[in-house]
Design an enzyme around this catalytic site. Sequence first.
Site, PDB file in Angstrom:
ATOM      1  N   GLY A   1      43.987  38.307  43.970  1.00 52.64           N
ATOM      2  CA  GLY A   1      44.804  37.686  44.999  1.00 52.64           C
ATOM      3  C   GLY A   1      45.627  38.733  45.724  1.00 52.64           C
ATOM      4  N   CYS A   2      46.080  38.366  46.908  1.00 51.67           N
ATOM      5  CA  CYS A   2      46.816  39.323  47.738  1.00 51.67           C
ATOM      6  C   CYS A   2      48.129  39.712  47.089  1.00 51.67           C
ATOM      7  CB  CYS A   2      47.043  38.743  49.126  1.00 51.67           C
ATOM      8  SG  CYS A   2      47.738  37.074  49.175  1.00 51.67           S
ATOM      9  N   TYR A   3      48.934  38.717  46.724  1.00 49.83           N
ATOM     10  CA  TYR A   3      50.216  39.028  46.081  1.00 49.83           C
ATOM     11  C   TYR A   3      50.019  39.775  44.758  1.00 49.83           C
ATOM     12  CZ  TYR A   3      52.899  35.759  49.166  1.00 49.83           C
ATOM     13  OH  TYR A   3      53.517  35.119  50.203  1.00 49.83           O
TER      14      TYR A   3
END
Lengths: 338, 338, 338, 338
Positions: free
Chosen positions: A150-152
């Site tokens: 995921g990005c975060y």
Amino acid sequence: MSIRVAIVGPTGYTALHLIKWLARHPKAEVTYLASHREQLPHIAGEFPELLGVCDLACQPIDAPAIAKAADVVFCCLPHAAAMAYVPKLLDTGLKVVDLSADYRLTDVDLYERVYQTQHADRGNLAQAVYGLPELFADQIKKAKLVANPGCYPTAAALGVAPLLKAGLVKPTGIVVNAASGVTGAGRSPKPNLHYPEVNEGFSPYNVGGHRHQPEIEQTLTAVAGQDVRVLFAPHLLPINQGILETIYMDPVHGAVSEEAVYDALEEAYADEPFVRVRAGFPNVKHVTDTNFCDVAARVTGGKIVVFAAEDNMVKGASGQAIQNMNLMFGLDETLGLT
Amino acid sequence: MSIRVAIVGPTGYTALHLIKWLARHPKAEVTYLASHREQLPHIAGEFPELLGVCDLACQPIDAPAIAKAADVVFCCLPHAAAMAYVPKLLDTGLKVVDLSADYRLTDVDLYERVYQTQHADRGNLAQAVYGLPELFADQIKKAKLVANPGCYPTAAALGVAPLLKAGLVKPTGIVVNAASGVTGAGRSPKPNLHYPEVNEGFSPYNVGGHRHQPEIEQTLTAVAGQDVRVLFAPHLLPINQGILETIYMDPVHGAVSEEAVYDALEEAYADEPFVRVRAGFPNVKHVTDTNFCDVAARVTGGKIVVFAAEDNMVKGASGQAIQNMNLMFGLDETLGLT
Amino acid sequence: MSIRVAIVGPTGYTALHLIKWLARHPKAEVTYLASHREQLPHIAGEFPELLGVCDLACQPIDAPAIAKAADVVFCCLPHAAAMAYVPKLLDTGLKVVDLSADYRLTDVDLYERVYQTQHADRGNLAQAVYGLPELFADQIKKAKLVANPGCYPTAAALGVAPLLKAGLVKPTGIVVNAASGVTGAGRSPKPNLHYPEVNEGFSPYNVGGHRHQPEIEQTLTAVAGQDVRVLFAPHLLPINQGILETIYMDPVHGAVSEEAVYDALEEAYADEPFVRVRAGFPNVKHVTDTNFCDVAARVTGGKIVVFAAEDNMVKGASGQAIQNMNLMFGLDETLGLT
Amino acid sequence: MSIRVAIVGPTGYTALHLIKWLARHPKAEVTYLASHREQLPHIAGEFPELLGVCDLACQPIDAPAIAKAADVVFCCLPHAAAMAYVPKLLDTGLKVVDLSADYRLTDVDLYERVYQTQHADRGNLAQAVYGLPELFADQIKKAKLVANPGCYPTAAALGVAPLLKAGLVKPTGIVVNAASGVTGAGRSPKPNLHYPEVNEGFSPYNVGGHRHQPEIEQTLTAVAGQDVRVLFAPHLLPINQGILETIYMDPVHGAVSEEAVYDALEEAYADEPFVRVRAGFPNVKHVTDTNFCDVAARVTGGKIVVFAAEDNMVKGASGQAIQNMNLMFGLDETLGLT
């Protein structure tokens, strides 16, 4: 010889960025766009910016046809949809980089609780590799199925992992204050993502309840060798692309020097082409449209504060996916990403 | 005694701005919010910014109930929906300011062609007054039903009318190059209004085919006493509120001085509190959240160029609606608008 | 063998974009950054986004040293400063692409009137080639000194030239309504470019008096073989990169079909890799960070309307400069620009 | 009778907002604008948005002349400059609301260390009242000199004070993660505030070293009756107006319920017209151009998290200054602020 690439779910933002970056990749070529839409668009009709860049019409999601045309698939479907197609794609012998959350959490119960759906592909989940090259490159190189992070979680892991490994920070009480541009929320129009609602605004959302929190904890727990817990507080930024995380940690020992923190960061990333350890404060602007993650640190107010900035669409999604592909095919991981 | 105000269709942007401005109006008070939603929200649930500003729950669109609670109705429904309710509201004796297009075009055939729907209330259409106070204040004062002008037509009329009246510009070949902020397109999320699609973008749309073109022509024809034709070219600006129109006209006589153009503008607006004739170039920023329309002019390249800036939500919609209400009730037209 | 590239004036936005694009160019390499600052910065100190991309410290502007290190110079100095250095650079045998206005206008008197300064290098001006490859590729290939076009003139010329050549539009009465992102105004902070002054604003500036107006006229006059006059009306857009021009022209004959206009555009650009003739309306977003110029047209209201969109930093500046370099060195003009 | 208001330093953003808000105030009127510029501008020349709103030319900073024309002065000069004028203004009998930092910190040594300048007016400092009405209304009512709080400290104090008072949170380890729009940095153009540098960016700055940190600590220490320490981490947001603070605190006792936290907030603000305790997450958008501060809270991950949003130009500066003026003159504190 070029790697032939298929993209499943080609009408979202992560696919758009894959197509743009792969158009520049010297050893890869997009050969198949597989969509589950009834009306299959030409990709340049869907994304006018791709006119003259990618001249492909979308085709159905047909695993054998994809296997004939491609060596690897980037699966850009949302979670739950992804695991409906990935087994068929793997069965044909294709390598798969999945950009959804379906193969990220190794604990099936946790996945089912967080995503509120049954996991439909436990078999492949067991062999999936979490695709964060700075931590797991060796496994990625041998993987058939990579779960793209995921990005975060990418920025959080890159910012915190070296300090946990170095034994500098406590595994509890970690606060990940994060802010992301709007592309992170996808391409479907929604009331809260309507232009006038976002523009000139800034607000937290899902604090303490975001699905990326357990993903961050899983990675950091693996790295630390002990249970790590974070408080994850995301905010929506009025920009298109970019994530900045400001991460507050308690030092293990009463006092720690900024130098010791930087030593840990620099040692971790000395040979990593995509993590830049910086003295100055990161800015999402400095990493926009790049595969870099910039990290910096301060020791102040009794805390260790780490800053990590990345482009949520590149290092936080499509760029990292290509980096994974490069590793899976034995190429230099930077190929096509500079 | 305060004017009691009802708003029909209270969950859109024009209603939001009406409520905000009326909260400051010394002689008006919002007493009834009439919605056709099934689940009737509290207005501060719909618009958190109104918490502590307007403490009303929405109610059904019930004309007799509205007539008991209010003296005037602002109808903020979309076209076609408006004319389904306006007759009932007028029948109860309420005055109505309609913010839709349903009562703007006096030529029914033109309306039906442009809006692709049958006109359902020809009777009231005949007595509706076009609510542009700088041109039609006398009629507005006596009106029961005011058709509040479109956002683009307001700026175009204010910029061009004085020059047509003064006989300085030709009635044909007028080019209205316009740009508007996104609130002009309403509050419903749509793919082309999704934040990442608008932000950092700029594009024309509906050039030559926008519904405001005949409305502009109608007003200017009325003013000029002869047929006026315009080419209307709107563009979407990555801002929330504001319209700027750059209008190109041919002088009637080979040459005209900038001074003569300014004389015409200044004479027209000497006593108008909401039109500011400026020497410098207007900027939408200078009129944001105000009921002003700023106009300026240049003579160059053989053309007369007029610039007109307004806030599409205020002078282009809700502020002008309040200005009309003030006139209809015999109040100073600036009341509550400064 | 790589082309060795020097950049004079490396701390502005055009230089930043040159460095970024050249980092990806397969046959060129930046070898020298020449600055007239007293304190010579490392380029990644000046632009943190270049950390890990370009590892060069700036050096003095020393023509012989540059000639040893480079084959071609991109001169990114402002006008007047450029012509103080270009002769020395040319004397060493270096090829030069000058991004200032100093070598664009062939009429010295016009240059001196428009730029309010004496021309200091008439000799080289006479041999300079105007670097718009879609119109002048043959000359560019042989040039030692290329004057890289202005950002606005590039889009205007690409939009209008084919219609003048085809004899479809009148050479007078052309209105070029243009809007540009803020990078077009340079990197020096100014009150009118301060963030809160630009954000949520939109305004015209220098209408009828902008320095790009004579440049546009010069190119179109050359193409048309007769005197062409335009009214140029620029506006400042609250975005970083991008230009959109909406150009209004009178047809030579009373009526012209949209088809005829498109035929002219498509014929002109059939073999041009960087001009995309589009049916839909262009959007600056679709060309951001690309070297494309998108053009489209409508016939409406008695006018021919052409839309042209480009990235002012790429096709309007640094991308086009690289395109010119490619031509000057006999390379495919698209190299490094996809 | 109206309060006659003078503004010293009328060409900055706080003055602009004072003038806009005071134009609507039913019992106050701006009568004197005092500038130290050599060329004294008409205020509508400086701020075109004020044309037709405020028709005053700036005059010199002449204390006796100001005393004749006004009852109260808003001093909008920067720190150090303010304390050079405030004593003279107070000597004439004028009341003063100072928007600089010069009278905020009661500890002179701390002031001198933080602002790196000698304090030139210790006498008046001793009698200055910190103008946060929700905490110090009684003293403000009697004050001759009010030190208007900083923008960040206002939100921090409003978010944290009730929890300290209620004994729910520990006085150490408080993290104030804050983000502000660009007007907070003033109207002078600077490289880091140039439009293209801010737009599409987001970054921390001065973490652990910002001048508002001791101001926050001073207020919270006064409220808690014990030493309070915070880690203050500001970030620059690409918007014009608005502050959001996400504040992380450790509960005094191992566990605390969200209900207990909300009870403390609601009790504190039950009678405060400008603080809205909200169940949902605040958004700077919801408070833009209002004097509201929105607060909300969550208990998660072992921490109490409080969110506080305000408009840095209104509740964080000019609106609060007017609120203070209202109290100093015995008026309802909401007058002119709705």
